[in-house]
Design an enzyme around this catalytic site. Structure first.
Site, PDB file in Angstrom:
ATOM      1  N   GLY A  16       0.792  -1.226   0.000  1.00  0.00           N
ATOM      2  CA  GLY A  16       0.000   0.000   0.000  1.00  0.00           C
ATOM      3  C   GLY A  16       0.825   1.277   0.000  1.00  0.00           C
ATOM      4  O   GLY A  16       0.346   2.321   0.453  1.00  0.00           O
ATOM      5  N   ASN A  18       1.701   2.963  -2.693  1.00  0.00           N
ATOM      6  CA  ASN A  18       1.017   3.882  -3.622  1.00  0.00           C
ATOM      7  C   ASN A  18      -0.246   4.444  -2.989  1.00  0.00           C
ATOM      8  O   ASN A  18      -0.554   5.633  -3.163  1.00  0.00           O
ATOM      9  CB  ASN A  18       0.687   3.176  -4.940  1.00  0.00           C
ATOM     10  N   MET A  94      -3.677  -7.365  -7.122  1.00  0.00           N
ATOM     11  CA  MET A  94      -3.057  -8.495  -7.825  1.00  0.00           C
ATOM     12  C   MET A  94      -4.032  -9.523  -8.385  1.00  0.00           C
ATOM     13  O   MET A  94      -3.613 -10.606  -8.793  1.00  0.00           O
ATOM     14  CB  MET A  94      -2.062  -9.191  -6.884  1.00  0.00           C
ATOM     15  N   ARG A  95      -5.319  -9.210  -8.436  1.00  0.00           N
ATOM     16  CA  ARG A  95      -6.279 -10.164  -9.025  1.00  0.00           C
ATOM     17  C   ARG A  95      -6.779  -9.663 -10.365  1.00  0.00           C
ATOM     18  O   ARG A  95      -7.275  -8.528 -10.470  1.00  0.00           O
ATOM     19  CB  ARG A  95      -7.498 -10.362  -8.097  1.00  0.00           C
ATOM     20  N   ASN A 111      -5.163   1.779 -13.317  1.00  0.00           N
ATOM     21  CA  ASN A 111      -4.146   0.892 -12.743  1.00  0.00           C
ATOM     22  C   ASN A 111      -2.781   1.538 -12.922  1.00  0.00           C
ATOM     23  O   ASN A 111      -2.550   2.251 -13.898  1.00  0.00           O
ATOM     24  CB  ASN A 111      -4.165  -0.464 -13.461  1.00  0.00           C
ATOM     25  N   HIS A 113       1.047   0.335 -13.459  1.00  0.00           N
ATOM     26  CA  HIS A 113       1.787  -0.868 -13.824  1.00  0.00           C
ATOM     27  C   HIS A 113       3.279  -0.530 -13.890  1.00  0.00           C
ATOM     28  O   HIS A 113       3.651   0.478 -14.492  1.00  0.00           O
ATOM     29  CB  HIS A 113       1.299  -1.397 -15.175  1.00  0.00           C
ATOM     30  N   SER A 140       3.661   3.078 -15.646  1.00  0.00           N
ATOM     31  CA  SER A 140       2.584   3.612 -16.484  1.00  0.00           C
ATOM     32  C   SER A 140       1.272   3.605 -15.715  1.00  0.00           C
ATOM     33  O   SER A 140       0.991   2.647 -14.987  1.00  0.00           O
ATOM     34  CB  SER A 140       2.386   2.734 -17.728  1.00  0.00           C
ATOM     35  N   GLU A 147      -8.050  -6.086 -21.792  1.00  0.00           N
ATOM     36  CA  GLU A 147      -6.751  -6.549 -22.259  1.00  0.00           C
ATOM     37  C   GLU A 147      -5.807  -6.351 -21.080  1.00  0.00           C
ATOM     38  O   GLU A 147      -5.545  -5.209 -20.668  1.00  0.00           O
ATOM     39  CB  GLU A 147      -6.324  -5.672 -23.432  1.00  0.00           C
ATOM     40  N   ASP A 149      -3.250  -5.327 -18.663  1.00  0.00           N
ATOM     41  CA  ASP A 149      -2.199  -4.305 -18.761  1.00  0.00           C
ATOM     42  C   ASP A 149      -2.159  -3.674 -20.157  1.00  0.00           C
ATOM     43  O   ASP A 149      -1.135  -3.109 -20.553  1.00  0.00           O
ATOM     44  CB  ASP A 149      -0.818  -4.872 -18.405  1.00  0.00           C
ATOM     45  N   GLU A 178       6.631   6.309  -8.966  1.00  0.00           N
ATOM     46  CA  GLU A 178       5.204   5.970  -8.895  1.00  0.00           C
ATOM     47  C   GLU A 178       4.478   6.883  -7.907  1.00  0.00           C
ATOM     48  O   GLU A 178       3.328   7.253  -8.129  1.00  0.00           O
ATOM     49  CB  GLU A 178       5.007   4.507  -8.467  1.00  0.00           C
TER      50      GLU A 178
HETATM   51  N1  NHR Z   1      -7.877  -6.764 -14.699  1.00  0.00           N
HETATM   52  C1  NHR Z   1      -8.143  -6.498 -15.975  1.00  0.00           C
HETATM   53  N2  NHR Z   1      -9.263  -7.014 -16.483  1.00  0.00           N
HETATM   54  N3  NHR Z   1      -7.347  -5.744 -16.763  1.00  0.00           N
HETATM   55  C2  NHR Z   1      -6.219  -5.239 -16.261  1.00  0.00           C
HETATM   56  O1  NHR Z   1      -5.444  -4.494 -17.052  1.00  0.00           O
HETATM   57  C3  NHR Z   1      -5.853  -5.490 -14.907  1.00  0.00           C
HETATM   58  C4  NHR Z   1      -6.728  -6.274 -14.139  1.00  0.00           C
HETATM   59  C5  NHR Z   1      -6.423  -6.596 -12.814  1.00  0.00           C
HETATM   60  C6  NHR Z   1      -5.229  -6.163 -12.265  1.00  0.00           C
HETATM   61  C7  NHR Z   1      -3.010  -5.028 -12.448  1.00  0.00           C
HETATM   62  C8  NHR Z   1      -1.934  -5.833 -13.172  1.00  0.00           C
HETATM   63  C9  NHR Z   1      -0.555  -5.196 -13.173  1.00  0.00           C
HETATM   64  O2  NHR Z   1      -0.434  -3.965 -13.086  1.00  0.00           O
HETATM   65  C10 NHR Z   1      -4.345  -5.392 -13.030  1.00  0.00           C
HETATM   66  C11 NHR Z   1      -4.652  -5.048 -14.341  1.00  0.00           C
HETATM   67  C12 NHR Z   1      -2.335  -9.178 -11.471  1.00  0.00           C
HETATM   68  C13 NHR Z   1      -1.999 -10.051 -12.487  1.00  0.00           C
HETATM   69  C14 NHR Z   1      -2.060 -11.548 -12.262  1.00  0.00           C
HETATM   70  O3  NHR Z   1      -1.545 -12.316 -13.062  1.00  0.00           O
HETATM   71  C15 NHR Z   1      -1.638  -9.538 -13.723  1.00  0.00           C
HETATM   72  C16 NHR Z   1      -1.620  -8.171 -13.923  1.00  0.00           C
HETATM   73  C17 NHR Z   1      -1.962  -7.298 -12.899  1.00  0.00           C
HETATM   74  C18 NHR Z   1      -2.318  -7.806 -11.663  1.00  0.00           C
HETATM   75  N4  NHR Z   1      -2.725 -12.016 -11.166  1.00  0.00           N
HETATM   76  C19 NHR Z   1      -2.888 -13.418 -10.803  1.00  0.00           C
HETATM   77  C20 NHR Z   1      -4.357 -13.860 -11.018  1.00  0.00           C
HETATM   78  O4  NHR Z   1      -4.553 -15.077 -11.216  1.00  0.00           O
HETATM   79  C21 NHR Z   1      -2.583 -13.652  -9.346  1.00  0.00           C
HETATM   80  C22 NHR Z   1      -1.175 -13.260  -8.992  1.00  0.00           C
HETATM   81  C23 NHR Z   1      -0.943 -13.176  -7.477  1.00  0.00           C
HETATM   82  O5  NHR Z   1      -1.884 -13.301  -6.672  1.00  0.00           O
HETATM   83  O6  NHR Z   1       0.220 -12.924  -7.099  1.00  0.00           O
HETATM   84  O7  NHR Z   1      -5.295 -13.031 -10.927  1.00  0.00           O
HETATM   85  O8  NHR Z   1       0.469  -5.897 -13.327  1.00  0.00           O
HETATM   86  C1  GAR Z   2       3.794  -1.109  -7.276  1.00  0.00           C
HETATM   87  O1  GAR Z   2       5.140  -0.964  -7.669  1.00  0.00           O
HETATM   88  C2  GAR Z   2       2.899  -1.324  -8.464  1.00  0.00           C
HETATM   89  O2  GAR Z   2       3.359  -0.665  -9.612  1.00  0.00           O
HETATM   90  C3  GAR Z   2       3.017  -2.799  -8.660  1.00  0.00           C
HETATM   91  O3  GAR Z   2       3.146  -3.391  -7.388  1.00  0.00           O
HETATM   92  C4  GAR Z   2       3.622  -2.410  -6.470  1.00  0.00           C
HETATM   93  C5  GAR Z   2       2.601  -2.264  -5.377  1.00  0.00           C
HETATM   94  O4  GAR Z   2       3.176  -1.627  -4.284  1.00  0.00           O
HETATM   95  N1  GAR Z   2       1.833  -3.317  -9.289  1.00  0.00           N
HETATM   96  C6  GAR Z   2       1.773  -4.506  -9.832  1.00  0.00           C
HETATM   97  O5  GAR Z   2       2.753  -5.230  -9.945  1.00  0.00           O
HETATM   98  C7  GAR Z   2       0.410  -4.921 -10.298  1.00  0.00           C
HETATM   99  N2  GAR Z   2       0.459  -6.248 -10.752  1.00  0.00           N
HETATM  100  P1  GAR Z   2       2.261  -0.971  -3.160  1.00  0.00           P
HETATM  101  O6  GAR Z   2       1.291  -2.009  -2.660  1.00  0.00           O
HETATM  102  O7  GAR Z   2       3.257  -0.593  -2.085  1.00  0.00           O
HETATM  103  O8  GAR Z   2       1.592   0.229  -3.749  1.00  0.00           O
END
Ligand code: NHR
Ligand code: GAR
Length: 224
Positions: A16, A18, A94-95, A111, A113, A140, A147, A149, A178
Protein backbone atom coordinates in the site's frame (compact mmCIF):
# COMPACT_ATOMS: atom_id res chain seq x y z
CA UNK A 1 -11.44 25.27 -3.85
CA UNK A 2 -11.47 22.29 -1.52
CA UNK A 3 -15.05 21.46 -2.47
CA UNK A 4 -16.28 18.87 -4.93
CA UNK A 5 -13.97 16.10 -3.83
CA UNK A 6 -14.28 13.06 -6.08
CA UNK A 7 -15.05 9.90 -4.04
CA UNK A 8 -12.46 7.24 -4.86
CA UNK A 9 -12.28 3.57 -3.84
CA UNK A 10 -8.75 2.09 -3.79
CA UNK A 11 -8.12 -1.65 -4.28
CA UNK A 12 -4.93 -3.12 -2.84
CA UNK A 13 -3.29 -6.49 -2.19
CA UNK A 14 -0.09 -5.61 -0.35
CA UNK A 15 2.16 -2.93 1.07
CA UNK A 16 0.00 0.00 0.00
CA UNK A 17 2.83 2.46 -0.58
CA UNK A 18 1.02 3.88 -3.62
CA UNK A 19 -2.13 4.11 -1.49
CA UNK A 20 -0.04 6.08 1.05
CA UNK A 21 1.05 8.53 -1.64
CA UNK A 22 -2.63 9.07 -2.55
CA UNK A 23 -3.65 9.46 1.11
CA UNK A 24 -0.88 12.01 1.63
CA UNK A 25 -1.79 14.03 -1.48
CA UNK A 26 -5.51 14.00 -0.59
CA UNK A 27 -4.80 15.04 3.01
CA UNK A 28 -2.46 17.81 1.83
CA UNK A 29 -5.26 19.09 -0.40
CA UNK A 30 -3.09 18.90 -3.53
CA UNK A 31 -5.56 16.60 -5.34
CA UNK A 32 -9.36 17.06 -5.26
CA UNK A 33 -10.32 13.55 -4.19
CA UNK A 34 -11.66 11.85 -1.09
CA UNK A 35 -10.63 8.25 -0.50
CA UNK A 36 -13.99 6.79 0.47
CA UNK A 37 -12.78 3.24 1.16
CA UNK A 38 -9.88 0.83 0.73
CA UNK A 39 -10.52 -2.81 -0.15
CA UNK A 40 -7.98 -5.64 -0.02
CA UNK A 41 -8.30 -9.16 -1.40
CA UNK A 42 -5.56 -10.27 0.99
CA UNK A 43 -6.32 -10.48 4.73
CA UNK A 44 -3.74 -8.54 6.71
CA UNK A 45 -2.34 -6.58 3.76
CA UNK A 46 -0.13 -3.88 5.34
CA UNK A 47 -1.90 -1.22 3.26
CA UNK A 48 -5.07 -1.76 5.34
CA UNK A 49 -3.32 -0.35 8.42
CA UNK A 50 -2.28 2.72 6.40
CA UNK A 51 -5.94 3.36 5.57
CA UNK A 52 -7.10 2.77 9.14
CA UNK A 53 -4.49 5.20 10.41
CA UNK A 54 -5.94 7.81 8.03
CA UNK A 55 -9.50 7.10 9.24
CA UNK A 56 -10.56 5.51 5.96
CA UNK A 57 -13.09 2.62 6.02
CA UNK A 58 -11.48 -0.70 5.06
CA UNK A 59 -12.83 -4.01 3.81
CA UNK A 60 -11.21 -7.35 3.19
CA UNK A 61 -12.74 -9.61 0.55
CA UNK A 62 -10.62 -12.75 0.57
CA UNK A 63 -10.75 -14.12 -2.97
CA UNK A 64 -9.97 -17.64 -1.69
CA UNK A 65 -13.35 -17.64 0.07
CA UNK A 66 -15.20 -17.45 -3.28
CA UNK A 67 -15.80 -20.39 -5.62
CA UNK A 68 -14.82 -18.55 -8.80
CA UNK A 69 -13.67 -15.19 -10.18
CA UNK A 70 -17.19 -14.12 -11.13
CA UNK A 71 -18.57 -14.49 -7.61
CA UNK A 72 -15.57 -12.68 -6.11
CA UNK A 73 -15.96 -9.83 -8.59
CA UNK A 74 -19.71 -9.60 -7.91
CA UNK A 75 -19.04 -9.22 -4.18
CA UNK A 76 -16.25 -6.73 -4.88
CA UNK A 77 -18.49 -4.68 -7.17
CA UNK A 78 -21.29 -4.65 -4.57
CA UNK A 79 -18.88 -3.50 -1.85
CA UNK A 80 -17.45 -0.75 -4.07
CA UNK A 81 -20.92 0.43 -5.13
CA UNK A 82 -21.95 1.16 -1.53
CA UNK A 83 -19.52 4.11 -1.76
CA UNK A 84 -20.81 5.32 -5.14
CA UNK A 85 -17.29 6.27 -6.27
CA UNK A 86 -16.48 8.34 -9.33
CA UNK A 87 -13.20 6.46 -9.69
CA UNK A 88 -11.78 3.05 -8.78
CA UNK A 89 -7.99 2.92 -8.34
CA UNK A 90 -5.96 -0.30 -8.51
CA UNK A 91 -2.85 0.22 -6.37
CA UNK A 92 -0.83 -3.00 -6.29
CA UNK A 93 -4.04 -4.99 -6.72
CA UNK A 94 -3.06 -8.49 -7.83
CA UNK A 95 -6.28 -10.16 -9.03
CA UNK A 96 -7.23 -10.18 -12.68
CA UNK A 97 -10.75 -8.72 -13.01
CA UNK A 98 -13.52 -10.32 -15.06
CA UNK A 99 -15.09 -8.66 -18.14
CA UNK A 100 -18.39 -7.86 -16.40
CA UNK A 101 -16.60 -6.02 -13.61
CA UNK A 102 -14.32 -4.15 -16.00
CA UNK A 103 -17.23 -3.07 -18.21
CA UNK A 104 -19.16 -1.82 -15.19
CA UNK A 105 -16.32 0.54 -14.25
CA UNK A 106 -15.19 1.35 -17.81
CA UNK A 107 -13.67 4.82 -18.08
CA UNK A 108 -13.52 5.20 -14.31
CA UNK A 109 -10.93 2.61 -13.27
CA UNK A 110 -7.16 3.16 -13.31
CA UNK A 111 -4.15 0.89 -12.74
CA UNK A 112 -0.48 1.64 -12.15
CA UNK A 113 1.79 -0.87 -13.82
CA UNK A 114 5.53 -1.07 -13.17
CA UNK A 115 6.85 -0.81 -16.74
CA UNK A 116 6.78 1.49 -19.74
CA UNK A 117 3.75 -0.11 -21.40
CA UNK A 118 3.33 -1.74 -23.88
CA UNK A 119 6.65 -3.28 -22.74
CA UNK A 120 6.54 -5.93 -20.01
CA UNK A 121 2.89 -6.55 -19.38
CA UNK A 122 2.21 -9.02 -16.54
CA UNK A 123 4.27 -9.79 -13.46
CA UNK A 124 7.98 -9.57 -12.40
CA UNK A 125 8.53 -6.62 -14.71
CA UNK A 126 11.75 -5.29 -13.11
CA UNK A 127 13.52 -8.63 -13.36
CA UNK A 128 12.42 -9.06 -16.96
CA UNK A 129 13.50 -5.51 -17.83
CA UNK A 130 16.99 -6.18 -16.46
CA UNK A 131 17.22 -9.48 -18.32
CA UNK A 132 16.20 -7.76 -21.54
CA UNK A 133 19.08 -5.30 -21.17
CA UNK A 134 16.99 -2.18 -21.85
CA UNK A 135 18.41 1.21 -20.83
CA UNK A 136 15.16 2.84 -19.75
CA UNK A 137 12.34 1.53 -17.57
CA UNK A 138 9.52 3.08 -15.57
CA UNK A 139 5.86 2.99 -14.63
CA UNK A 140 2.58 3.61 -16.48
CA UNK A 141 -0.92 4.62 -15.42
CA UNK A 142 -3.65 3.33 -17.70
CA UNK A 143 -7.41 2.97 -17.90
CA UNK A 144 -8.31 -0.66 -17.17
CA UNK A 145 -9.97 -2.65 -19.92
CA UNK A 146 -10.16 -6.35 -20.67
CA UNK A 147 -6.75 -6.55 -22.26
CA UNK A 148 -4.51 -7.31 -19.28
CA UNK A 149 -2.20 -4.30 -18.76
CA UNK A 150 -3.31 -3.27 -22.25
CA UNK A 151 -5.77 -0.44 -21.57
CA UNK A 152 -5.14 3.06 -22.93
CA UNK A 153 -2.05 4.56 -21.27
CA UNK A 154 -2.45 8.02 -19.75
CA UNK A 155 0.95 8.93 -18.34
CA UNK A 156 4.38 7.40 -17.77
CA UNK A 157 7.40 8.13 -15.58
CA UNK A 158 10.80 7.10 -16.93
CA UNK A 159 13.86 5.99 -15.00
CA UNK A 160 17.31 4.99 -16.24
CA UNK A 161 18.51 1.42 -15.86
CA UNK A 162 22.03 1.58 -14.41
CA UNK A 163 24.93 -0.69 -15.31
CA UNK A 164 25.13 -2.39 -11.91
CA UNK A 165 21.38 -2.54 -11.21
CA UNK A 166 19.71 -5.29 -9.23
CA UNK A 167 15.97 -5.96 -9.39
CA UNK A 168 15.69 -4.47 -5.88
CA UNK A 169 17.43 -1.21 -6.74
CA UNK A 170 15.53 -0.84 -10.00
CA UNK A 171 12.24 -1.52 -8.20
CA UNK A 172 13.03 1.19 -5.63
CA UNK A 173 13.92 3.70 -8.37
CA UNK A 174 10.68 3.02 -10.25
CA UNK A 175 8.51 3.07 -7.12
CA UNK A 176 9.88 6.46 -6.03
CA UNK A 177 8.50 7.84 -9.32
CA UNK A 178 5.20 5.97 -8.90
CA UNK A 179 4.52 8.04 -5.77
CA UNK A 180 4.57 11.21 -7.91
CA UNK A 181 2.96 9.69 -10.99
CA UNK A 182 -0.18 8.15 -9.48
CA UNK A 183 -1.31 11.17 -7.41
CA UNK A 184 -0.69 13.37 -10.47
CA UNK A 185 -2.97 11.30 -12.71
CA UNK A 186 -5.62 10.69 -10.04
CA UNK A 187 -5.63 14.43 -9.34
CA UNK A 188 -6.11 15.24 -13.03
CA UNK A 189 -8.99 12.74 -13.18
CA UNK A 190 -10.49 14.32 -10.05
CA UNK A 191 -10.30 17.73 -11.74
CA UNK A 192 -12.34 16.31 -14.64
CA UNK A 193 -9.47 16.84 -17.11
CA UNK A 194 -9.13 13.16 -18.16
CA UNK A 195 -11.75 11.18 -20.05
CA UNK A 196 -11.85 7.92 -21.95
CA UNK A 197 -13.91 8.09 -25.14
CA UNK A 198 -13.98 5.20 -27.64
CA UNK A 199 -10.70 3.80 -26.24
CA UNK A 200 -9.08 7.20 -26.67
CA UNK A 201 -7.68 9.20 -23.74
CA UNK A 202 -8.63 12.86 -23.81
CA UNK A 203 -6.93 15.58 -21.78
CA UNK A 204 -8.91 18.81 -21.50
CA UNK A 205 -11.14 17.55 -24.32
CA UNK A 206 -8.28 16.82 -26.75
CA UNK A 207 -7.12 13.32 -27.71
CA UNK A 208 -3.55 12.56 -26.61
CA UNK A 209 -1.54 10.98 -29.40
CA UNK A 210 0.95 9.28 -27.06
CA UNK A 211 1.18 8.69 -23.31
CA UNK A 212 1.92 11.86 -21.36
CA UNK A 213 5.31 12.05 -19.64
CA UNK A 214 5.31 13.00 -15.94
CA UNK A 215 8.33 15.23 -16.53
CA UNK A 216 6.76 17.20 -19.39
CA UNK A 217 3.01 17.47 -18.68
CA UNK A 218 1.18 20.23 -20.53
CA UNK A 219 -0.22 23.02 -18.36
CA UNK A 220 -3.94 23.06 -17.66
CA UNK A 221 -5.76 25.53 -19.95
CA UNK A 222 -6.62 27.99 -17.18
CA UNK A 223 -2.91 28.32 -16.29
CA UNK A 224 -1.96 29.31 -19.81
N1 NHR B 1 -7.88 -6.76 -14.70
C1 NHR B 1 -8.14 -6.50 -15.97
N2 NHR B 1 -9.26 -7.01 -16.48
N3 NHR B 1 -7.35 -5.74 -16.76
C2 NHR B 1 -6.22 -5.24 -16.26
O1 NHR B 1 -5.44 -4.49 -17.05
C3 NHR B 1 -5.85 -5.49 -14.91
C4 NHR B 1 -6.73 -6.27 -14.14
C5 NHR B 1 -6.42 -6.60 -12.81
C6 NHR B 1 -5.23 -6.16 -12.26
C7 NHR B 1 -3.01 -5.03 -12.45
C8 NHR B 1 -1.93 -5.83 -13.17
C9 NHR B 1 -0.56 -5.20 -13.17
O2 NHR B 1 -0.43 -3.97 -13.09
C10 NHR B 1 -4.35 -5.39 -13.03
C11 NHR B 1 -4.65 -5.05 -14.34
C12 NHR B 1 -2.33 -9.18 -11.47
C13 NHR B 1 -2.00 -10.05 -12.49
C14 NHR B 1 -2.06 -11.55 -12.26
O3 NHR B 1 -1.55 -12.32 -13.06
C15 NHR B 1 -1.64 -9.54 -13.72
C16 NHR B 1 -1.62 -8.17 -13.92
C17 NHR B 1 -1.96 -7.30 -12.90
C18 NHR B 1 -2.32 -7.81 -11.66
N4 NHR B 1 -2.72 -12.02 -11.17
C19 NHR B 1 -2.89 -13.42 -10.80
C20 NHR B 1 -4.36 -13.86 -11.02
O4 NHR B 1 -4.55 -15.08 -11.22
C21 NHR B 1 -2.58 -13.65 -9.35
C22 NHR B 1 -1.17 -13.26 -8.99
C23 NHR B 1 -0.94 -13.18 -7.48
O5 NHR B 1 -1.88 -13.30 -6.67
O6 NHR B 1 0.22 -12.92 -7.10
O7 NHR B 1 -5.30 -13.03 -10.93
O8 NHR B 1 0.47 -5.90 -13.33
C1 GAR C 1 3.79 -1.11 -7.28
O1 GAR C 1 5.14 -0.96 -7.67
C2 GAR C 1 2.90 -1.32 -8.46
O2 GAR C 1 3.36 -0.67 -9.61
C3 GAR C 1 3.02 -2.80 -8.66
O3 GAR C 1 3.15 -3.39 -7.39
C4 GAR C 1 3.62 -2.41 -6.47
C5 GAR C 1 2.60 -2.26 -5.38
O4 GAR C 1 3.18 -1.63 -4.28
N1 GAR C 1 1.83 -3.32 -9.29
C6 GAR C 1 1.77 -4.51 -9.83
O5 GAR C 1 2.75 -5.23 -9.95
C7 GAR C 1 0.41 -4.92 -10.30
N2 GAR C 1 0.46 -6.25 -10.75
P1 GAR C 1 2.26 -0.97 -3.16
O6 GAR C 1 1.29 -2.01 -2.66
O7 GAR C 1 3.26 -0.59 -2.08
O8 GAR C 1 1.59 0.23 -3.75
Amino acid sequence: MGHDLLPVVVLISGAGTNLQALIDAAQAGTIPIRIAAVISNRPGAPGLARAERAGIPVHTLDHTAYPDRESFDEALQACIETYDPGLVVLAGFMRILTPGFVEHFAGRMLNIHPSLLPDFRGLRTHERALQAGIREHGASVHFVNNELDGGPVIMQARVPVLADDTPERLTARVQAREYELYPKVVGMFGEGRLKLEDDQVRLDGRPIRAPLDLDTIPDSPREK
